[in-house]
Design an enzyme around this catalytic site. Structure first.
Site, PDB file in Angstrom:
ATOM      1  N   CYS A  57      -2.925  -2.095   9.081  1.00 26.33           N
ATOM      2  CA  CYS A  57      -3.286  -1.289   7.903  1.00 26.33           C
ATOM      3  C   CYS A  57      -4.072  -0.016   8.217  1.00 26.33           C
ATOM      4  CB  CYS A  57      -4.084  -2.145   6.920  1.00 26.33           C
ATOM      5  SG  CYS A  57      -3.071  -3.429   6.183  1.00 26.33           S
ATOM      6  N   THR A  86       0.862  -1.184   0.000  1.00 26.98           N
ATOM      7  CA  THR A  86       0.000   0.000   0.000  1.00 26.98           C
ATOM      8  C   THR A  86       0.896   1.232   0.000  1.00 26.98           C
ATOM      9  OG1 THR A  86      -1.658  -1.217   1.239  1.00 26.98           O
ATOM     10  CG2 THR A  86      -1.811   1.193   1.302  1.00 26.98           C
TER      11      THR A  86
END
Ligand SMILES: NC(=O)c1ccc[n+]([C@@H]2O[C@H](COP(=O)([O-])OP(=O)(O)OC[C@H]3O[C@@H](n4cnc5c(N)ncnc54)[C@H](O)[C@@H]3O)[C@@H](O)[C@H]2O)c1
Length: 434
Positions: free
Chosen positions: A259, A118
């Site tokens: 995350c 990411t």
């Protein structure tokens, strides 16, 4: 596959299971040595079986040597960590850029380099620039392919994704990506082809939206407690509306994990840097942090406000069940605050205790839920592991010093707990309110 952590290892094993030849690279020699012995360094259901089967079939190998497999590969995925950078919350891209430099040196023949980590918008452009600068002769394309799997259900998520996002404008790269994901495409998984920058932003927008949904229901839970309403019934009442959807509407102690917190902070930083601040997401970050810290006050309130000299049992340490991942787990600020208030903390987690010992050294770790609860003034349920859902309440009552339960996941029913003689508080439910 560069980086063999939660994402790299699961993706690598699943790609191998599709029939591709996969080499997982990691610069952590101990991790690679363990994987070579068929030992899985993380807790992820069924991953051991998948790795063993594909390694046994010769489709999945592990190494610390990046150059040889990169030179042979049609596609190189970058799946290294992108943690929060100390100080400003931006994503720390040092591992991504280090990997890009190493890949550049080894490229041979047409290769697609794919950012699966990411990464903030523009990172894949920078990866391309780094490789181009180091190797003006190389024949390569950079694509973005963000990953949406959830720890604890990672294999199922990878093999049955809601969608696959591929960001590239290069036709050759598109063809390679289509071939890699062909087994899923045949399974009807939609592939969203878009630009690299859009793909990068899709990932952050998805995580920020889900974090917002959780934070929204958490704030509604606070209000429900104050006004005598039940947040679970509210979640059902709104979630049955298809425009809203029932998922991610479980009130709890605030989101954590590897995350959401870091991605929310990185998105906020990107938006500020571009002069387009995301006020809603900024509020989500602040509200969630305050909530995690506030959970200790809820425990204190259940014991009359003072925790000095009290013993608190904590069940569940990982940020969610079915993982050993302790990154930004709500248990960490909770237990730290309990210690600050003068309490002794005993805890048990089915998979996370080894990782927890590094971040929470002052906790007394038990061998099971009952051992942790022994002699405790209160029991706090922080993570909803399956084995905590059907505790023997009579046994619990006899071994605890006081029958006080604070259920931060609403896995018990207030009337049941009252019947068994517990002082019970939960999240966003009037009956259990304190
Ligand atoms: N964990 C999740 O559930 C999840 C889900 C979707 C996306 N992501 C994203 O995927 C990325 C990876 O996350 P993770 O949880 O797998 O991280 P992780 O920390 O578990 O794994 C990263 C691995 O990369 C290795 N590494 C770092 N630099 C390297 C290099 N130069 N060469 C070889 N190996 C190197 C590390 O040793 C480590 O084993 C992150 O960007 C994360 O945000 C994670």
């Amino acid at each position: 596959m560069i980086g063999s952590g939660y994402v790299g290892l699961v993706s690598g094993a699943c790609f191998a299971d599709f029939g591709h030849d996969v080499i997982c690279v990691d610069n952590d020699a101990a991790k690679v040595a363990a994987l070579t012995r068929d030992e899985i360094p993380i807790y992820e259901p069924d991953l051991d079986r998948l790795v063993a089967a594909n390694a046994g079939a010769g489709r999945l190998r592990f190494t610390t040597d990046l150059a040889t497999p990169v030179a042979q590969a049609d596609a190189v995925f970058i799946a290294v960590g992108t943690p929060s950078r100390r100080g400003d919350g931006h994503a720390d891209l040092s591992h991504v850029y280090a990997a890009a430099r190493q890949i550049a040196a080894a490229l041979s023949g047409f290769t697609v380099v794919i950012t699966k980590s990411t990464v903030p918008v523009g990172t894949s452009d920078e990866v391309e620039r780094i490789i181009r600068e180091a190797r003006p002769d190389a024949d390569f394309a950079v694509a973005s392919n963000p990953e949406f799997l959830r720890e604890g259900a990672a294999i199922r998520d990878f093999k049955h994704p809601d969608r696959i996002v591929v960001g590239t404008s290069d036709e050759r790269a598109k063809a390679v990506m289509a071939e890699i994901y062909r087994p899923l495409y045949l399974n009807q998984a939609p592939i969203v082809y878009t630009s690299r920058r859009t793909a990068e932003l899709i990932k952050y927008a998805a995580n920020a939206f889900l974090a917002t949904k959780i934070t929204f229901i958490n704030e509604i839970a606070e209000l429900a407690e104050k006004v005598g309403a039940d947040v679970q019934e509210i979640a059902r009442g709104i979630g049955l509306d298809n425009r809203i959807g029932g998922k991610f509407l479980h009130a709890g102690p605030g989101f954590g994990g590897s995350c959401f917190p870091k991605d929310v902070r990185a998105l906020i930083k990107t938006a500020q840097d571009h002069g387009a601040p995301l006020r809603i997401v900024e509020a989500v970050d602040l509200v969630n942090d305050a909530r995690k810290r506030g959970m200790a006050r809820k425990v204190a309130a259940a014991l009359g406000g003072n925790l000095r000299g009290r013993t608190i049992a904590v069940l569940g340490l990982t940020f969610k069940p079915n993982t050993d991942d302790m990154r930004e787990a709500p248990s960490i600020p909770l237990i730290t605050a309990l210690h600050d208030m003068g309490a002794t903390v005993r805890a048990y987690d089915p998979a996370g205790m080894e990782q927890a010992k590094g971040v929470l050294p002052d906790v007394i770790y038990g061998d099971g839920p009952y051992q942790a609860a022994q002699g405790a003034d209160a029991l706090v349920i922080v993570t909803e592991w399956e084995q905590f859902r059907a505790l023997d309440l009579d046994r619990l009552k006899t071994i605890m010093k006081q029958p006080v339960v604070i259920d931060l996941r609403n896995i018990y029913r207030p009337d049941d707990m009252a019947k068994h003689g517990f002082a019970y508080s939960s999240v966003g439910r009037w009956n259990g309110g304190n």
